[in-house]
Design a protein around this motif. Structure first.
Motif: not given
Lengths: 121, 414
Positions: A60-61, A64, A116, B39, B45, B149-150
């Motif tokens: 879902d991401q 990690c 994740v 999230y 994060q 994150m991306e």
């Protein structure tokens, strides 16, 4: 040979001079025991914890985040990063789950630092 | 009104989650956290480096790990609901929260509100750097999210402006992902970042750090092709154009300060502190808008998330008390910054029993520093510290039974 470091133990940032005197490591410039310990460690065997992030399949991401579960020798950091770039993580992953054992022969494992989940929930 | 809750928490980052947990523990039965991201955990994060939690948990964690500890607790608490993908549009003075999310527009009547929206980064526009407007100019935090994150690299050849911790950490992160970081420029003669980050992010990776230096022009049509950097006069901060030089790069990362995100706060009518850019609060972290509390980076920019968690617990506990009718209205005295002190939080205190912790920041480095906290002629605290720097938030405890008027917090050399 004398080496100079800026102590990182606290915001004072003492300038340390560290040298080997007949097999004994000496530290000057510190104002506390933590500074001495840092100077000795940095002079004899500098260690770093490596943190990075790796792509996840079916998660879902997209990524990690990961870290070495113990500090690794500073000169091994590039090898550790190279190994982390090759990791293929499959969702789901839990925090603390090992995603690569004994990275670059350091004895440290690479573990996930974020949860994740599977894409379809 | 779509629903009623005891405590509504705006923002599901470290401040919001800690406030929600404490509010629930203090007796609030229905706690609602509203978070705009998909999230919980907020900015932690994307802060994948370690060094979080040494004070709060007594161990060194990465940002996502620190966040997950709170997320796990919240998920195991029945009385706390986290509404994700939900953007709060307004908070009224009588505590009606209007938001838009997956279910459309919703309104919530809250017994008490905790503001925990965090802060955002200053951008190029706030600095007024001359030049063209090509792609490739990012705030450091934006680049951090893209990389961590991306999974996207914002560029290959990088100049970083600003040597705060985010700038230092992103300089290392870009090198570790294969970019070349030409330099970090710092306008001031010192870095507001931790020594640890200067050593482990810059020195370890051979990245030069130039003090009294700034970016005076950005070049490039479609994409950044380079920047002009120049030394500044240490007294006036004006660039010395005779020192200007062109540095080829395709990316400029800005780490030039954080601003509490207080648009919602202003709508509540709460008094604002022009120095912190956050609300004025008392020791309970209640703003001057009754029943509305604030904590974390929306109140004042913190350097340690551990302190955010502590402050959020104070706000959460008192929000619950207010919602349950257990927080009495009381007269307050002012807390004032003097000498080298730039600001103090809380800005108000209720006279009475017990202790209160004052958090403050100095405006320049003091080596050594002498701290004096007094109430009229009475000295409440007098102590010496080896060093105080603007990058490090300071803390002092005072005895409230000694307080019968305005309190001053003062730092001077010595």
């Amino acid at each position: 040979m004398k080496k100079e470091f800026v102590c990182i133990a606290c915001p004072v940032g003492c300038r340390l001079t560290v040298w080997d005197e007949g097999g004994e490591v000496k530290v000057a410039g510190n104002t506390c025991p933590r500074g001495k310990a840092y100077g000795v460690q940095e002079f004899t065997a500098p260690m770093r914890t490596v943190t990075s992030s790796a792509p996840v399949k079916h998660g879902d991401q997209a990524m990690c985040s990961v870290k070495t579960d113990a500090p690794v020798p500073k000169d091994k950091v590039p090898d550790v990063l190279r190994a982390i770039r090759m990791i293929q993580i499959k969702a789901p992953v839990k925090v603390g789950e090992c995603v690569l054992r004994d990275v670059a022969g350091t004895g440290a494992n690479v573990v996930a630092t974020r949860r994740v989940r599977d894409k379809k929930r | 009104m779509d629903r009623k809750v005891d405590v509504a928490v705006i923002g599901g980052g470290p401040a919001g989650l800690a406030a929600a947990l404490k509010a629930h523990e203090a007796g609030a039965r229905q706690v609602l956290v509203m978070e705009r991201d998909s999230y919980p955990g907020g900015i932690l994060q994307q802060c994948i480096h370690n060094g979080f939690g040494l004070h709060y948990f007594g161990e060194e964690l990465t940002g996502p790990e620190y966040a997950q500890r709170f997320v796990d607790q919240v998920e195991h608490t029945d009385g706390i609901e986290v509404m994700l993908d939900t953007m709060v549009l307004s908070v009224s003075p009588d505590r009606v929260v209007t938001a838009v999310g997956k279910a459309g527009l919703i309104t919530v009547q809250a017994g008490a509100v905790v503001l925990a929206m965090g802060c955002r980064e200053r951008t190029r526009g706030a600095l007024g750097i001359a030049g063209t407007r090509p792609a490739g100019v990012y705030t450091a935090g934006c680049a951090q999210r893209l990389v961590n994150m991306e999974g996207m690299m914002p560029g290959r050849r990088v100049v970083v402006l600003g040597s705060g911790d985010i700038g230092l950490i992103m300089a290392r992160r870009m090198v570790w992902e294969g970019a070349k970081v030409e330099m970090v420029c710092e306008l001031m003669p010192y870095s507001s970042g931790l020594n640890r980050n200067i050593v482990q992010c810059l020195e370890d990776n051979g990245i030069p750090l130039y003090f009294n230096t700034t970016v005076v022009e950005i070049h490039g049509q479609e994409r950044v092709e380079g920047v002009t950097v120049a030394e500044v006069d240490p007294a006036t901060r004006a660039p010395k154009m005779e020192t200007a030089r062109f540095v080829p790069c395709d990316t400029l990362l800005l780490s030039v300060g954080l601003i509490p995100e207080n648009e919602l706060t202003k709508g509540t009518g709460a008094d604002m502190d022009p120095v912190t850019s956050g609300a004025v609060v008392d020791a309970a972290r209640q703003t001057t808008a009754e029943g509305i509390f604030a904590c974390g980076n929306v109140l004042h920019v913190h350097d340690l998330v551990d302190n955010v968690s502590r402050e959020a617990a104070i706000a959460g506990e008192n929000a619950a008390k207010y919602a349950l009718g257990k927080l009495n209205k009381a007269e307050t005295v002012r807390v004032m910054a003097q000498g080298g002190v730039r600001y103090v939080v809380p800005q108000r205190l209720v006279k009475g029993e017990g202790k209160a912790e004052l958090y403050f920041r100095v405006g320049a480095a003091f080596k050594p520093a002498r701290l004096t906290i007094s109430c009229a002629e009475r000295v409440l605290v007098s102590k010496k510290k080896l060093v105080m720097t603007p990058g490090e938030m300071e803390k002092a405890e005072i005895d409230l039974s000694q307080v019968d008027g305005d309190v001053t917090v003062r730092v001077e050399e010595g």
